[in-house]
Enzyme design. Structure first.
Site, PDB file in Angstrom:
ATOM      1  N   GLU A   1      -9.912 -11.664  -5.069  1.00  0.00           N
ATOM      2  CA  GLU A   1      -8.530 -11.516  -4.584  1.00  0.00           C
ATOM      3  C   GLU A   1      -7.988 -12.837  -4.058  1.00  0.00           C
ATOM      4  O   GLU A   1      -6.790 -13.020  -3.927  1.00  0.00           O
ATOM      5  CB  GLU A   1      -8.494 -10.496  -3.436  1.00  0.00           C
ATOM      6  CG  GLU A   1      -8.953  -9.132  -3.853  1.00  0.00           C
ATOM      7  CD  GLU A   1      -9.083  -8.180  -2.679  1.00  0.00           C
ATOM      8  OE1 GLU A   1      -8.259  -7.269  -2.579  1.00  0.00           O
ATOM      9  OE2 GLU A   1     -10.011  -8.349  -1.866  1.00  0.00           O
TER      10      GLU A   1
ATOM     11  N   ARG B   1       2.957  -9.402  -0.022  1.00  0.00           N
ATOM     12  CA  ARG B   1       3.184  -8.265  -0.928  1.00  0.00           C
ATOM     13  C   ARG B   1       4.037  -7.172  -0.313  1.00  0.00           C
ATOM     14  O   ARG B   1       4.483  -6.268  -1.020  1.00  0.00           O
ATOM     15  CB  ARG B   1       1.833  -7.709  -1.420  1.00  0.00           C
ATOM     16  CG  ARG B   1       0.963  -7.173  -0.337  1.00  0.00           C
ATOM     17  CD  ARG B   1      -0.471  -7.002  -0.820  1.00  0.00           C
ATOM     18  NE  ARG B   1      -0.720  -5.709  -1.409  1.00  0.00           N
ATOM     19  CZ  ARG B   1      -1.936  -5.227  -1.680  1.00  0.00           C
ATOM     20  NH1 ARG B   1      -3.002  -5.969  -1.424  1.00  0.00           N
ATOM     21  NH2 ARG B   1      -2.096  -4.044  -2.191  1.00  0.00           N
TER      22      ARG B   1
ATOM     23  N   HIS C   1       0.813  -1.216   0.000  1.00  0.00           N
ATOM     24  CA  HIS C   1       0.000   0.000   0.000  1.00  0.00           C
ATOM     25  C   HIS C   1       0.845   1.263   0.000  1.00  0.00           C
ATOM     26  O   HIS C   1       0.408   2.313  -0.456  1.00  0.00           O
ATOM     27  CB  HIS C   1      -1.032  -0.039   1.126  1.00  0.00           C
ATOM     28  CG  HIS C   1      -2.129  -0.984   0.790  1.00  0.00           C
ATOM     29  ND1 HIS C   1      -2.126  -2.298   1.181  1.00  0.00           N
ATOM     30  CD2 HIS C   1      -3.215  -0.823  -0.013  1.00  0.00           C
ATOM     31  CE1 HIS C   1      -3.179  -2.897   0.666  1.00  0.00           C
ATOM     32  NE2 HIS C   1      -3.856  -2.032  -0.063  1.00  0.00           N
TER      33      HIS C   1
ATOM     34  N   ARG D   1     -15.651   0.681  -2.054  1.00  0.00           N
ATOM     35  CA  ARG D   1     -15.307  -0.596  -1.410  1.00  0.00           C
ATOM     36  C   ARG D   1     -15.402  -0.425   0.097  1.00  0.00           C
ATOM     37  O   ARG D   1     -14.792   0.490   0.649  1.00  0.00           O
ATOM     38  CB  ARG D   1     -13.896  -1.026  -1.804  1.00  0.00           C
ATOM     39  CG  ARG D   1     -13.512  -2.342  -1.141  1.00  0.00           C
ATOM     40  CD  ARG D   1     -12.174  -2.850  -1.596  1.00  0.00           C
ATOM     41  NE  ARG D   1     -11.074  -2.130  -0.968  1.00  0.00           N
ATOM     42  CZ  ARG D   1      -9.796  -2.369  -1.225  1.00  0.00           C
ATOM     43  NH1 ARG D   1      -9.472  -3.284  -2.116  1.00  0.00           N
ATOM     44  NH2 ARG D   1      -8.845  -1.692  -0.622  1.00  0.00           N
TER      45      ARG D   1
ATOM     46  N   CYS E   1      -8.821  -3.968 -10.742  1.00  0.00           N
ATOM     47  CA  CYS E   1      -8.449  -2.724 -10.061  1.00  0.00           C
ATOM     48  C   CYS E   1      -7.112  -2.854  -9.340  1.00  0.00           C
ATOM     49  O   CYS E   1      -6.741  -1.993  -8.562  1.00  0.00           O
ATOM     50  CB  CYS E   1      -9.552  -2.256  -9.117  1.00  0.00           C
ATOM     51  SG  CYS E   1      -9.953  -3.451  -7.846  1.00  0.00           S
TER      52      CYS E   1
ATOM     53  N   ASN F   1      -3.388  -7.367  -7.012  1.00  0.00           N
ATOM     54  CA  ASN F   1      -2.318  -7.243  -6.014  1.00  0.00           C
ATOM     55  C   ASN F   1      -2.411  -8.398  -5.016  1.00  0.00           C
ATOM     56  O   ASN F   1      -1.436  -9.112  -4.757  1.00  0.00           O
ATOM     57  CB  ASN F   1      -2.428  -5.921  -5.248  1.00  0.00           C
ATOM     58  CG  ASN F   1      -2.458  -4.725  -6.169  1.00  0.00           C
ATOM     59  OD1 ASN F   1      -1.952  -4.802  -7.280  1.00  0.00           O
ATOM     60  ND2 ASN F   1      -3.049  -3.635  -5.738  1.00  0.00           N
ATOM     61  N   ASP F   2      -3.607  -8.570  -4.461  1.00  0.00           N
ATOM     62  CA  ASP F   2      -3.774  -9.665  -3.510  1.00  0.00           C
ATOM     63  C   ASP F   2      -3.842 -11.011  -4.209  1.00  0.00           C
ATOM     64  O   ASP F   2      -3.314 -12.001  -3.709  1.00  0.00           O
ATOM     65  CB  ASP F   2      -5.033  -9.436  -2.659  1.00  0.00           C
ATOM     66  CG  ASP F   2      -4.744  -8.455  -1.537  1.00  0.00           C
ATOM     67  OD1 ASP F   2      -3.707  -8.613  -0.873  1.00  0.00           O
ATOM     68  OD2 ASP F   2      -5.527  -7.515  -1.341  1.00  0.00           O
TER      69      ASP F   2
ATOM     70  N   ARG G   1     -10.953   3.220  -2.082  1.00  0.00           N
ATOM     71  CA  ARG G   1     -10.438   2.486  -0.907  1.00  0.00           C
ATOM     72  C   ARG G   1     -10.831   3.261   0.349  1.00  0.00           C
ATOM     73  O   ARG G   1     -10.124   4.177   0.758  1.00  0.00           O
ATOM     74  CB  ARG G   1      -8.912   2.390  -0.968  1.00  0.00           C
ATOM     75  CG  ARG G   1      -8.357   1.424  -1.999  1.00  0.00           C
ATOM     76  CD  ARG G   1      -6.837   1.325  -1.867  1.00  0.00           C
ATOM     77  NE  ARG G   1      -6.274   0.232  -2.642  1.00  0.00           N
ATOM     78  CZ  ARG G   1      -5.781   0.365  -3.871  1.00  0.00           C
ATOM     79  NH1 ARG G   1      -5.770   1.536  -4.470  1.00  0.00           N
ATOM     80  NH2 ARG G   1      -5.273  -0.681  -4.502  1.00  0.00           N
TER      81      ARG G   1
HETATM   82  C1  PEP Z   1      -5.850  -5.599  -4.950  1.00  0.00           C
HETATM   83  O1  PEP Z   1      -5.665  -6.419  -4.043  1.00  0.00           O
HETATM   84  O2  PEP Z   1      -5.417  -5.741  -6.108  1.00  0.00           O
HETATM   85  C2  PEP Z   1      -6.613  -4.362  -4.683  1.00  0.00           C
HETATM   86  C3  PEP Z   1      -6.952  -3.545  -5.658  1.00  0.00           C
HETATM   87  O3  PEP Z   1      -6.887  -4.061  -3.374  1.00  0.00           O
HETATM   88  P1  PEP Z   1      -5.776  -3.477  -2.381  1.00  0.00           P
HETATM   89  O4  PEP Z   1      -4.549  -3.167  -3.189  1.00  0.00           O
HETATM   90  O5  PEP Z   1      -6.325  -2.281  -1.717  1.00  0.00           O
HETATM   91  O6  PEP Z   1      -5.555  -4.616  -1.434  1.00  0.00           O
HETATM   92 MG    MG Z   2      -6.688  -6.161  -2.207  1.00  0.00          MG
END
Ligand code: PEP
Ligand code: MG
Length: 566
Positions: free
Chosen positions: A425, A459, A186, A327, A496, A448-449, A292
């Site tokens: 995710e 991550r 993040h 979200r 996303c 990402n997740d 977010r």
């Molecule tokens: C993701 O996990 O790709 C996502 C968009 O959510 P975040 O990055 O806030 O966990």
């Molecule tokens: Mg995520």
């Protein structure tokens, strides 16, 4: 002057920055032995208090009210006799000052944390932060303060938290380099939204740089030059100018809708703050694909009220004709909130996070849902649930949302029940996407997740950056399963995660049939430009080879070759 040194970390946020370094060394320090430990401690407390008052003033003048509030509370704590008395008692009973400060900090923090009032419980963090400042003062190690840097600089640190990153002032922080952190942490995401170049996962950088040294970084390639010579400075300056020129060229897509063949690929924005929403409007984003909300809940001692949330969500909803996807809070993982009763977990990304908190924190969830349903009367709002693994979690959340709606009806409060979608995710959801699709109105893939859970690679772990590429064919196969299931069930599917803004990712995902690529405000027009120049026949030819590839590198090579042939 010491010689130039070079390092390569992980490029986390695009752009090139050159400037003087401010080093924030978060290594543990030990309090030296002095003749009169109690007097030394009291002097240090007074100095720390003066620092905190100065920082509070600075934060207030910069319009950062939340930060000013926290600093003010800490300044008060620095004059609380409870701390001084406890340290003096420890020293009187034979402890060293180091032991007395450590014990005092732990005991008083535990005492606050045990109190059943979220505001008081949050004071535990303040005790730890104040005693840490005192400890550093006694050890003669300066505490650098992220929010108070006045000259344009580049931050160099072992680690920066997500909350600290959000406090950075992009007009003075040109970029940052951290030892910890992965490309999808993040910290990296916030850096992108602030438009600050960032390189993470750069072990050893703190050791090599002193505050005031000139440093240059490339947030795309991850290259770092410390004390660059004239030739290196010229190379980085040229890269910086080229990046700015590419940004400018993409600006012609502002407000333009792009298609792949006859199919529109919408490019909405990911946002986490009012500034992000303003940027998304200015860049002409096709709505918001991911708001977010958790950033509203972090770095504060109590959760935001329904009214505060309602105002922010309505502001976002009013800014666009297209859908604004809100979200619900994804607290946990690398986004902890001090006032929630979550046990500190060994592997928080595999623990209680996102929707897993909603039945335990039902008041917090219901308050947020009330705010979202009320804001839905101000625009085209959709609600999205993060970190879903089971269909039962969707059913429970839907039941909670229905109850909130019934309450609003009973109270005669203006509201609308929005479309409800889920983030994909967790690989389990992608693998049963057909069954899940019939329960929801849309999917949004969080690459990402999805990447960290598919590749078993945290991550935020800077050492594992080779495991965190969402172009790994296994991650892409899950995206394809999700996209196909969505379309079989007549629902839309977005991406996303950061993969949507990667020029290779945008091509592959659009080719697979993804309907929307949601990216940070600054990436909206560069992403539109990538889709606009993609030949539909080339896109179609890519899909099977990419899914049959053995590695992310192979995927990237296939896309590069296809692009150069078309
Ligand atoms: C993701 O996990 O790709 C996502 C968009 O959510 P975040 O990055 O806030 O966990
Ligand atoms: Mg995520």
């Amino acid at each position: 002057m010491r010689a130039e040194a070079r390092l390569v970390g992980t490029g986390a946020a695009g752009g090139v920055a050159i400037g003087p370094a401010v080093v924030i060394d978060t290594v543990e320090v030990e309090i030296p032995v002095t003749e009169d430990p109690v007097a030394s401690f009291n002097d240090a407390m007074a100095a720390v208090q003066a620092d905190l008052i100065r920082l509070q003033e600075h934060a207030r003048n910069a319009g950062r009210a939340e930060a000013a509030e926290v600093l003010g509370a800490q300044a008060l704590m620095a004059e609380d006799p409870m701390l001084a008395d406890s340290v003096a008692a420890g020293v009187a009973s034979g402890a060293t000052l180091e032991e007395a400060v450590t014990n005092t900090s732990a005991e008083i923090a535990a005492m606050f944390a045990a109190i059943d009032d979220p505001y008081i419980a949050a004071r535990a963090t303040d005790v730890v932060e104040v005693t840490d400042r005192v400890r550093r003062h006694l050890a003669g190690v300066e505490s650098a303060d992220l929010g108070t840097i006045e000259e344009p600089s580049i931050l160099v640190a072992t680690a920066i938290t997500a909350a600290e990153t959000a406090m950075l002032d992009p007009s003075v922080v040109l970029g940052f380099i951290t030892e910890a952190g992965g490309p999808t942490s993040h910290v990296a995401i916030i850096a992108r939204s602030l438009g600050v170049a960032a390189v993470v996962g750069t072990p050893g950088v703190v050791e090599l740089v002193s505050s005031g040294d000139s440093v240059a970084l490339d947030g795309t390639s991850g290259e770092v030059a410390i004390r660059p010579n004239d030739e290196t400075t010229a190379v980085f300056t040229a890269l910086r100018d080229a990046f700015a020129a590419a940004q400018q060229a993409a600006a012609r897509f502002r407000g333009v809708r792009v298609t792949l063949g006859s199919r529109e690929v919408a490019v909405p924005a990911n946002v986490g703050s009012r500034e992000d929403v303003e940027l998304a409007i200015a860049e002409g984003a096709d709505g918001i694909g991911l708001l977010r909300t958790e950033f509203l809940f972090l770095d504060r001692s109590t959760p935001p009220s329904e009214q505060e949330q309602f105002e922010f969500y309505s502001f976002a909803a009013q800014g666009f004709r297209d859908t604004v996807v809100i979200r619900t809070f994804d607290i946990g993982g690398d986004k902890p909130a001090s006032y929630l009763d979550i046990d500190p977990e060994e592997n928080p990304f595999l623990g209680v996070r996102g929707a897993r908190l909603y039945s335990q924190e039902s008041d917090l969830f219901n308050t947020q849902v009330r705010a979202v349903l009320r804001a839905a009367t101000h625009g085209d709002v959709a609600l999205m649930l993060p970190m879903i693994s089971h269909v039962s979690e969707i059913r429970e959340a839907r039941a909670q949302i229905a109850e909130v709606a019934a309450q609003l009806v009973a109270e005669g409060v203006d509201h609308e029940v929005p479309l409800i979608g889920v983030m994909v995710e967790v690989p389990a959801v992608a693998l049963v996407a057909d069954a899940i699709a019939s329960e929801v109105d849309f999917f949004s893939i969080g690459t990402n997740d999805l990447t960290q859970y598919t590749m078993a690679a945290d991550r935020t772990n800077g050492v594992l950056d080779g495991f965190q590429d969402p172009m790994h064919p296994a991650v892409l196969a899950l995206c394809k399963l999700t996209a196909d299931a969505a379309h079989r069930n007549q629902i839309t599917v977005s991406v996303c995660g950061l993969a949507a803004a990667d020029p290779v990712g945008a091509v592959v995902l659009a080719a697979m049939g993804i309907d929307k690529l949601s990216v940070s405000g600054r990436s909206v027009n560069p992403t539109k430009s990538v889709i606009d120049s993609l030949d539909p026949a080339t896109a179609e030819r890519l899909v099977q080879p990419v899914l049959a590839a053995a590695s992310a590198d192979e995927v990237r090579e296939i896309v590069r070759a296809a692009n150069s042939e078309s």
